[in-house]
Design a protein around this motif. Structure first.
Motif, short mmCIF file in Angstrom:
data_model
loop_
_atom_site.label_atom_id
_atom_site.label_comp_id
_atom_site.label_asym_id
_atom_site.label_seq_id
_atom_site.Cartn_x
_atom_site.Cartn_y
_atom_site.Cartn_z
N LYS A 156 5.22 -1.45 47.57
CA LYS A 156 4.77 -0.09 47.87
C LYS A 156 3.37 -0.16 48.47
O LYS A 156 2.42 -0.63 47.82
CB LYS A 156 4.78 0.76 46.60
CG LYS A 156 6.19 0.93 46.01
CD LYS A 156 6.20 1.85 44.80
CE LYS A 156 7.61 2.02 44.25
NZ LYS A 156 7.67 2.96 43.11
N LEU A 157 3.26 0.34 49.72
CA LEU A 157 2.00 0.30 50.46
C LEU A 157 1.62 1.69 50.97
O LEU A 157 0.93 1.83 51.97
CB LEU A 157 2.13 -0.67 51.65
CG LEU A 157 2.41 -2.13 51.32
CD1 LEU A 157 2.75 -2.91 52.58
CD2 LEU A 157 1.21 -2.77 50.62
N LEU A 181 5.40 -5.02 43.53
CA LEU A 181 3.97 -4.91 43.77
C LEU A 181 3.68 -3.50 44.28
O LEU A 181 4.31 -3.03 45.22
CB LEU A 181 3.51 -5.93 44.82
CG LEU A 181 3.18 -7.34 44.33
CD1 LEU A 181 2.85 -8.23 45.53
CD2 LEU A 181 2.02 -7.34 43.35
N HIS A 182 2.73 -2.82 43.66
CA HIS A 182 2.35 -1.47 44.06
C HIS A 182 0.89 -1.49 44.53
O HIS A 182 -0.03 -1.67 43.73
CB HIS A 182 2.48 -0.49 42.89
CG HIS A 182 3.86 -0.43 42.31
ND1 HIS A 182 4.19 0.39 41.25
CD2 HIS A 182 5.01 -1.07 42.64
CE1 HIS A 182 5.47 0.24 40.95
NE2 HIS A 182 5.98 -0.66 41.78
N PHE A 183 0.69 -1.30 45.84
CA PHE A 183 -0.64 -1.26 46.42
C PHE A 183 -0.90 0.06 47.14
O PHE A 183 -1.71 0.13 48.06
CB PHE A 183 -0.84 -2.41 47.42
CG PHE A 183 -0.85 -3.78 46.79
CD1 PHE A 183 -1.38 -3.99 45.55
CD2 PHE A 183 -0.32 -4.86 47.49
CE1 PHE A 183 -1.40 -5.25 44.97
CE2 PHE A 183 -0.33 -6.13 46.92
CZ PHE A 183 -0.87 -6.33 45.66
N PHE A 235 -1.52 -1.70 41.26
CA PHE A 235 -2.93 -1.38 41.49
C PHE A 235 -3.04 -0.04 42.23
O PHE A 235 -4.01 0.19 42.95
CB PHE A 235 -3.60 -2.47 42.32
CG PHE A 235 -4.07 -3.65 41.52
CD1 PHE A 235 -5.07 -3.50 40.58
CD2 PHE A 235 -3.51 -4.89 41.71
CE1 PHE A 235 -5.52 -4.60 39.85
CE2 PHE A 235 -3.94 -5.99 40.99
CZ PHE A 235 -4.95 -5.84 40.05
N THR A 236 -2.07 0.84 42.07
CA THR A 236 -2.02 2.10 42.80
C THR A 236 -3.31 2.91 42.64
O THR A 236 -3.87 3.00 41.53
CB THR A 236 -0.82 2.93 42.30
OG1 THR A 236 0.38 2.20 42.57
CG2 THR A 236 -0.75 4.27 43.01
N PHE A 243 0.07 -1.84 34.61
CA PHE A 243 -0.54 -0.86 35.50
C PHE A 243 -2.05 -0.90 35.28
O PHE A 243 -2.53 -0.71 34.17
CB PHE A 243 -0.01 0.55 35.20
CG PHE A 243 1.45 0.73 35.52
CD1 PHE A 243 1.83 1.18 36.78
CD2 PHE A 243 2.43 0.45 34.59
CE1 PHE A 243 3.17 1.36 37.09
CE2 PHE A 243 3.76 0.62 34.89
CZ PHE A 243 4.14 1.07 36.15
N LEU A 244 -2.79 -1.12 36.37
CA LEU A 244 -4.24 -1.24 36.30
C LEU A 244 -4.90 -0.40 37.37
O LEU A 244 -4.33 -0.17 38.44
CB LEU A 244 -4.68 -2.70 36.50
CG LEU A 244 -4.60 -3.64 35.31
CD1 LEU A 244 -4.98 -5.04 35.75
CD2 LEU A 244 -5.52 -3.19 34.19
N GLN A 245 -6.13 0.00 37.10
CA GLN A 245 -7.01 0.59 38.11
C GLN A 245 -8.42 0.09 37.87
O GLN A 245 -8.77 -0.33 36.76
CB GLN A 245 -6.99 2.12 38.05
CG GLN A 245 -5.81 2.75 38.79
CD GLN A 245 -5.90 4.26 38.78
OE1 GLN A 245 -6.11 4.85 37.75
NE2 GLN A 245 -5.72 4.87 39.92
N HIS A 246 -9.21 0.15 38.92
CA HIS A 246 -10.62 -0.21 38.82
C HIS A 246 -10.82 -1.63 38.33
O HIS A 246 -11.67 -1.92 37.51
CB HIS A 246 -11.38 0.76 37.90
CG HIS A 246 -11.21 2.18 38.30
ND1 HIS A 246 -11.64 2.68 39.51
CD2 HIS A 246 -10.61 3.22 37.68
CE1 HIS A 246 -11.34 3.96 39.58
NE2 HIS A 246 -10.71 4.32 38.49
#
Length: 393
Positions: free
Chosen positions: A202-203, A171-173, A145-146, A119-122
């Motif tokens: 997930k979009l 894939l989580h977008f 990348f939620t 799980f990542l951000q930024h």
């Protein structure tokens, strides 16, 4: 690595499987929102890692490790001392990670066989290509990348066109500010062989508009047989179309039918692959061992392999060859005596692959089946021919 005893439902294949996380909770470090800052915060995490023999679950969301802390932490995990931790899940949401930090994560991912969830951000745009190539050479199964609103363009221009990770299942977008111009890259990816292992997409919360949402459903119906969960909630709000409206309910009904079709076909493929393995073993292992007798001795192996294909009509030609190739190798045989195995937890994992798919087995046996189905790529339905969707940018 020891695996847990709890059972969960696998939406990809319709089979019940156990979680990949280890059973002992001592293998978890949870420092979410713990005030970890930079190098000092990374040093605190490393000290915790050194105090544990094995850590499998590392939760560090909502801290400020930044680039320096991220580099220090992942350099340690790549060291000989750090490699003893077969980490399966890392959460780094909201940690102010930029180019240098993402590169450190990419170096850790390359040829990593234990990490399955990230799980990542930024994340940073400039190193996304290197990061994507690292994913392709890893065992990563879930990438999120939620709520990463700064990466919408780079996801469409760099990540999706270069993504070909054979183990990637989710894939989580959601909330990534993906624009309508990103839809061609999404459709091209989900209809290509590169996305055969993808089961969950997930979009949510991206401003596509209702026309493009319906376009995705049309493409899924024609060209995708692996996705069993698709979320696109709040993607039509820019046009005033809310979840629960008549237009949305029509979309939801159509999508539900398609996803159920994929689940049914995926479950059938898995069952037939296990059935084929059971009968391909004795038919193919005799060759090369001097045990050919009767009619079988006069048949070439190619004809036997072709005949076996009638036992598993749902499998593609490539899937059939992969199962038969596995079945014909003596080194894949389970180690047991002359009697057929039972569902005993004391038997080697490979033993469970001999059992008929309708027989009840232990959770450990279900793990073995799921791992084997992924190995021979029979955890989903696979058409013999693909219809590629390449739309103008």
């Amino acid at each position: 690595m020891n695996l847990p005893s709890s059972v969960r439902y696998d939406r990809r294949t319709g089979l019940s499987i156990r979680s990949i996380l280890p059973s002992h909770v001592r293998g978890r470090i949870d420092k979410q929102d713990a005030g970890l800052y930079g190098v000092d915060g990374a040093h605190r995490v490393i000290q915790l890692l050194r105090m544990n023999n094995s850590v499998y679950h590392l939760v560090l969301s909502h801290n400020k490790l930044g680039n320096a802390g991220c580099v220090m932490l992942f350099d340690y995990l790549r060291s000989e001392e750090g490699k003893r931790h077969e980490i399966v899940e890392i959460s780094l949401n909201a940690n102010c990670i930029g180019d240098e930090g993402l590169l450190a994560i990419a170096r850790y991912l390359e040829n990593n066989k234990s990490l399955t969830t990230l799980f990542l951000q930024h994340g940073a745009e400039l190193v996304m290509l290197r990061f994507t190539l690292a994913i392709n050479n890893s065992n990563l199964q879930i990438l999120s990348f939620t709520n990463n609103a700064n990466l919408g363009d780079v996801i469409a221009s760099t990540l999706l066109p270069n993504l070909s990770a054979r183990n990637l299942n989710e894939l989580h977008f959601s909330g990534c500010s993906l624009k309508p111009t990103a839809m061609p890259a999404i459709l091209s990816y989900i209809t290509s062989p590169r996305a055969l292992s993808l089961h969950i997409l997930k979009l949510n919360g991206n401003p596509f508009g209702m026309n493009l949402v319906l376009r995705v459903v049309e493409i899924l119906e024609r060209c995708n047989w692996s996705i069993t969960l698709l979320e696109m909630h709040a993607c039509g709000h820019s046009e005033g179309i809310l979840d629960g409206s008549d237009s949305w309910r029509d979309y939801d009904r159509r999508l539900s039918v398609i996803l159920n079709r994929n689940r049914i076909f995926g479950k059938k493929t898995a069952e037939e692959a296990l059935f084929l393995l059971r009968h391909a073993r004795p038919a193919l292992l005799a060759y090369g061992r001097g045990q050919n007798k009767g009619v079988q001795a006069r048949l070439p192996p190619e004809l036997i392999i072709y005949t076996l294909s009638f036992l598993a009509p749902s499998l593609s030609a490539a899937q059939h060859i992969r199962v038969c190739s596995y079945a014909g190798k003596g080194d894949t045989l389970p180690s047991f005596g002359l009697s057929m195995p039972t569902a005993s937890s004391h038997q080697p994992i490979a033993t469970f692959l001999w059992l008929n798919s309708s027989q009840q087995v232990t959770p450990r046996g279900e793990e073995a089946r799921t791992a084997w189905l992924r190995q021979v790529e029979c955890d989903r339905y696979e058409p013999d021919q693909f219809e590629f969707i390449i739309e103008p940018q």
